[in-house]
Design a protein around this motif. Structure first.
Motif, PDB file in Angstrom:
ATOM      1  N   LEU A 123       0.838  -1.192   0.000  1.00 23.71           N
ATOM      2  CA  LEU A 123       0.000   0.000   0.000  1.00 23.71           C
ATOM      3  C   LEU A 123       0.880   1.252   0.000  1.00 23.71           C
ATOM      4  O   LEU A 123       1.766   1.402   0.831  1.00 23.71           O
ATOM      5  CB  LEU A 123      -0.904   0.000   1.234  1.00 23.71           C
ATOM      6  N   ARG A 124       0.634   2.145  -0.927  1.00 26.37           N
ATOM      7  CA  ARG A 124       1.414   3.372  -1.040  1.00 26.37           C
ATOM      8  C   ARG A 124       0.649   4.490  -0.352  1.00 26.37           C
ATOM      9  O   ARG A 124      -0.379   4.947  -0.856  1.00 26.37           O
ATOM     10  CB  ARG A 124       1.682   3.692  -2.512  1.00 26.37           C
ATOM     11  N   GLN A 146      -8.384   2.383   5.420  1.00 27.41           N
ATOM     12  CA  GLN A 146      -7.126   2.803   4.798  1.00 27.41           C
ATOM     13  C   GLN A 146      -6.751   4.202   5.284  1.00 27.41           C
ATOM     14  O   GLN A 146      -7.595   5.084   5.347  1.00 27.41           O
ATOM     15  CB  GLN A 146      -7.276   2.808   3.280  1.00 27.41           C
ATOM     16  N   PRO A 147      -5.485   4.440   5.629  1.00 29.13           N
ATOM     17  CA  PRO A 147      -5.079   5.790   6.028  1.00 29.13           C
ATOM     18  C   PRO A 147      -5.276   6.779   4.883  1.00 29.13           C
ATOM     19  O   PRO A 147      -4.793   6.554   3.766  1.00 29.13           O
ATOM     20  CB  PRO A 147      -3.593   5.624   6.365  1.00 29.13           C
ATOM     21  N   VAL A 148      -5.997   7.867   5.149  1.00 30.24           N
ATOM     22  CA  VAL A 148      -6.193   8.903   4.133  1.00 30.24           C
ATOM     23  C   VAL A 148      -5.565  10.227   4.556  1.00 30.24           C
ATOM     24  O   VAL A 148      -5.410  11.132   3.733  1.00 30.24           O
ATOM     25  CB  VAL A 148      -7.688   9.099   3.817  1.00 30.24           C
ATOM     26  N   ALA A 149      -5.213  10.367   5.825  1.00 33.49           N
ATOM     27  CA  ALA A 149      -4.542  11.571   6.319  1.00 33.49           C
ATOM     28  C   ALA A 149      -3.928  11.259   7.670  1.00 33.49           C
ATOM     29  O   ALA A 149      -4.249  10.250   8.299  1.00 33.49           O
ATOM     30  CB  ALA A 149      -5.517  12.743   6.438  1.00 33.49           C
ATOM     31  N   SER A 153      -6.030  -9.254  -0.357  1.00 32.19           N
ATOM     32  CA  SER A 153      -6.392  -7.903  -0.776  1.00 32.19           C
ATOM     33  C   SER A 153      -6.316  -7.796  -2.294  1.00 32.19           C
ATOM     34  O   SER A 153      -5.750  -8.662  -2.968  1.00 32.19           O
ATOM     35  CB  SER A 153      -5.450  -6.880  -0.131  1.00 32.19           C
ATOM     36  N   THR A 154      -6.877  -6.733  -2.841  1.00 38.83           N
ATOM     37  CA  THR A 154      -6.837  -6.527  -4.292  1.00 38.83           C
ATOM     38  C   THR A 154      -5.466  -6.070  -4.767  1.00 38.83           C
ATOM     39  O   THR A 154      -5.143  -6.209  -5.944  1.00 38.83           O
ATOM     40  CB  THR A 154      -7.879  -5.477  -4.711  1.00 38.83           C
ATOM     41  N   VAL A 166     -10.102  -5.411   1.073  1.00 39.61           N
ATOM     42  CA  VAL A 166      -9.647  -5.521   2.462  1.00 39.61           C
ATOM     43  C   VAL A 166      -8.162  -5.210   2.489  1.00 39.61           C
ATOM     44  O   VAL A 166      -7.497  -5.169   1.442  1.00 39.61           O
ATOM     45  CB  VAL A 166      -9.904  -6.933   3.032  1.00 39.61           C
ATOM     46  N   ASN A 167      -7.610  -4.992   3.686  1.00 40.61           N
ATOM     47  CA  ASN A 167      -6.164  -4.866   3.778  1.00 40.61           C
ATOM     48  C   ASN A 167      -5.529  -6.251   3.730  1.00 40.61           C
ATOM     49  O   ASN A 167      -6.205  -7.271   3.879  1.00 40.61           O
ATOM     50  CB  ASN A 167      -5.752  -4.105   5.045  1.00 40.61           C
TER      51      ASN A 167
END
Length: 729
Positions: free
Chosen positions: A93-94, A106-109, A301-302, A334-335
């Motif tokens: 995940l970037r 998911q972290p967005v900030a 996860s995808t 999902v993660n």
């Protein structure tokens, strides 16, 4: 050559770090006192899939103490170059690199503030707008990917022609690690040098992964992790929050502390994926298994394809000539999952050992005898001889100690008032993981020793067991040996997981200490002023810091006397071990026995007693081994009866993301537990010190033993974990 005396190895010693832990002096990731540290709190996505269309940070930035809010709108572009640690497959995940949302949570900030309270409050004030898409989180309705296959013989034909057939599908819910210590990181930049105080089971792995994220040399990142408050596998990988802490520290110019909340641990780090596992067994009327066909599905996860060693057990545990397996992963929003105690093998054991129990019932054969009938003489998956395989002895000892002969084989035949009583057993296997390692050994002129390796200790007792190996190899008492770990600047070490630490680090420690001891002996026999001058080096041993002739203890001197006289402040070497090509099949083994009571009216299940008998190589520390056995059984009880994650498939929200609703075993759930490790089981084919590792094998087989006991108690076969009262009513 005179053997070096063994005083520490094999002794039931208490943990050398025990006092630090019980007095609160052991320093965990978030507890390091770093001057000027500020606090970061992650803002999580509230949709399961889609895009971010806007982020309003004005209210958050207006709060006292808030320093910065970072998102994809203002975050730096990161390198994310590939590393040798790129497992699981595909792209990690970037964080904050685009507007895509791939899973709920998911972290967005991230909000950075001078106090934790200010950061938490401001994080709630960040308003994120989304363009949500339909979320796919249900493995039952999502398409699966291409399979991983294995085959020998013609399993389908053998199954169809078998006199007795079992065809059953087993399901296991997603499970989370839920260690005591949450994941936490403190990040500080000193120019181009990044220091991370982190919860990790692999300091060097975290170092490499974070260096890859920033596109900087590995030696520009230092990872420090002297204590880990439990891991069970999900602290092996560098999860996104570590990079977030480092980005926040670089962008603010301040050291940043980031601690995941208990809720965030359910989507911020990995978990054991859910599985659907179909088993078809074919045998003759005497119980000789001819065919095993296995079809598996598991979630991933995808953006990454997580696969673990779930097929290995079915290839080697029983002597079936015809085997076919296919494993398909199902990409979901999902993660990414990750390894959890007994990875792959525990999952396979539940399905295979339950199916074997069903076959034993169908054939009216004792479950132990069925397994004896199908014991291979060599590894059927590759034809290699086993280095050791003492499962027959595990059965014999376990049956005797558990009182298996008192068992009435008929299900639902034994009662204790309102409780139905049942007993069951299962087999566990786990492979021996050999990666090699290094350890720096320094013998000081005062007769003390310092040993270092960049490994970790999430609880099994690495500090203690490595000190025991070093003490005997150097001929010192335990109080004169210090073992240090948890720093990426120390000598190379593999991940602290997969039951490999004792194998790899212990072998390197043995090598380094042997070399230092031999250096000292050489110095003595060549020193004309030494009482050992001229003695054959092979005839000298060291005991309690004193070198002496093995058959003449009066002739000798101490390390202190020898080094001081020769003006040596210390002797130092870099010990190492690199495994050669495997000429044997190497596994640990266990036989688990369980007795349960099931309330006939309410369906409540209580484990009454449990016994595990293990073929696990040489036991370095019996006290630590016993602790591992008890802990593994406790974890297995949780997997069998309690632990599961509930997901709202409408948007991917984890409903029970807390320890109030995600049930784990407590004292009231735990009965009389006992572990037995077979004597004389050292495996010198595996490694120079004859060990095999304990952390996984003591967990594997617990859940199916309980499930089989529940069937014996009730006559009802439950094929889904955890076993709930609803399934039995």
């Amino acid at each position: 050559m005179s053997p070096q005396p063994q005083a520490a190895v094999g002794a039931p010693l208490s943990r050398v770090d025990g006092r630090l832990k019980v007095t609160g002096k052991a320093t965990y990731a978030a507890e390091h006192d770093i001057k000027g540290v500020v606090h970061a709190v992650i803002v999580d996505s509230t949709i399961g899939r889609g895009r971010i269309t806007g982020i309003d940070t004005r209210a958050a930035l207006a709060q006292p103490g808030v320093i910065k809010v970072i998102s994809h709108l203002n975050a730096p572009r990161l390198a994310y170059r590939g590393t040798e640690n790129d497992w699981p497959d595909s792209k990690q995940l970037r964080i904050f690199q685009d507007d895509k949302v791939l899973f709920r949570g998911q972290p967005v900030a991230v909000v950075v503030a001078t106090t934790l309270e200010a950061a938490e409050h401001a994080a709630h004030l960040v308003k994120v707008r989304y363009d949500a898409e339909k979320t796919s989180t249900d493995m039952a309705t999502a398409p699966a990917g291409e399979p991983v296959n294995y085959a020998r013989g013609d399993a389908d034909k053998a199954y169809e022609s078998a006199a007795v057939q079992v065809d059953a599908t087993y399901q296991q819910a997603r499970a989370h690690h839920n260690a005591m210590e949450p994941h936490a990181t403190i990040a500080r930049w000193d120019g181009d040098q990044l220091t991370l105080w982190d919860k990790t089971q692999w300091p060097m792995g975290t170092q490499k992964d974070v260096a890859a994220v920033f596109g900087i040399p590995n030696d520009s990142v230092r990872v420090i992790s002297p204590f880990v408050g439990g891991g069970f596998g999900n602290a092996i990988r560098a999860w996104p929050h570590i990079a977030i802490a480092a980005v926040a520290a670089r962008e603010t110019g301040r050291p940043v502390k980031l601690v995941l909340s208990r809720r965030q641990l359910y989507f911020g780090v990995g978990y054991r994926p859910s599985y659907e596992y179909r088993v078809r067994l074919g045998s003759d009327r005497r119980g000789r298994v001819s065919a095993m066909v296995q079809h598996l599905k598991s979630e991933t996860s995808t953006y990454e394809n997580f696969i673990e060693g779930v097929l290995n057990t079915g290839q080697m545990v029983y002597n079936a000539p015809h085997v076919r397996q296919d494993h398909r992963t199902v990409p979901l929003d999902v993660n990414t999952p990750i390894w959890m105690r007994g990875p792959g093998y525990a999952t396979a054991a539940f399905a295979i050992e339950s199916a074997m129990d069903e076959l034993a019932h169908e054939l009216d054969i004792d479950p132990i005898e069925l397994r004896r009938h199908n014991e291979p003489e060599e590894d059927p998956s590759n034809g290699l001889p086993f280095s050791t395989r003492r499962l027959r002895e595990c059965y014999t000892v376990g049956a005797r100690e558990f009182g298996w002969n008192r068992r009435d084989p008929k299900p639902r035949s034994t009662r204790d008032g309102d409780w139905l009583i049942g007993t069951g057993m299962a087999v566990g296997t786990y492979d021996v993981i050999r990666n090699g390692a290094q350890a720096r050994v320094r013998l000081n002129a005062d007769g003390t020793a310092l040993i270092q390796s960049a490994t970790s200790d999430m609880g099994p007792g690495t500090y203690t067991s490595q000190s025991q190996v070093a003490a005997d190899a150097l001929g010192l008492t335990m109080r004169n040996v210090t073992f240090q770990l948890g720093d990426s600047t120390m000598p190379t070490a593999p991940p602290h997981g997969g039951s490999q630490t004792m194998i790899n680090i212990g072998s390197a420690v043995q090598d380094g200490c042997d070399k230092v001891r031999k250096q000292a002996i050489k110095l003595a026999v060549e020193d004309k002023d030494s009482p050992l001058y001229g003695v054959d080096a092979e005839d000298i041993v060291v005991r309690a810091g004193r070198l002496h002739v093995s058959d003449n203890p009066a002739r000798g001197e101490t390390y202190r006397q020898l080094l001081t006289r020769n003006n040596r402040t210390h002797l130092e070497v870099l010990g190492s071990w690199t495994p050669g090509q495997a000429r044997h099949s190497m596994y640990t083994y266990g036989a688990i026995f369980a007795e349960v009571a099931v309330d006939a009216s309410l369906g409540l299940v209580r484990v009454r007693r449990m016994l595990g008998v293990f073929d696990a190589g040489r036991i370095i520390s019996p006290k630590l081994a016993d602790s591992q056995a008890l802990g593994g059984m406790v974890g297995g009880i949780g997997a069998a009866l309690l632990e599961h994650t509930v997901t709202d498939h409408r948007d991917g929200r984890i409903v029970n993301a807390n320890l109030a609703d995600y049930m784990v075993p407590v004292n009231a759930d735990i009965p009389d537990l006992r572990g037995i490790f077979l004597d004389g089981g050292e495996d010198l084919e595996a490694d120079p010190i004859g060990v095999k590792g304990l952390g996984e094998i003591v967990y594997i087989g617990v859940a199916p033993a309980i499930a089989n006991a529940v069937f014996h108690a009730t006559g009802r076969r439950v094929r889904e974990l955890p076993i709930t009262a609803e399934a039995l009513l």
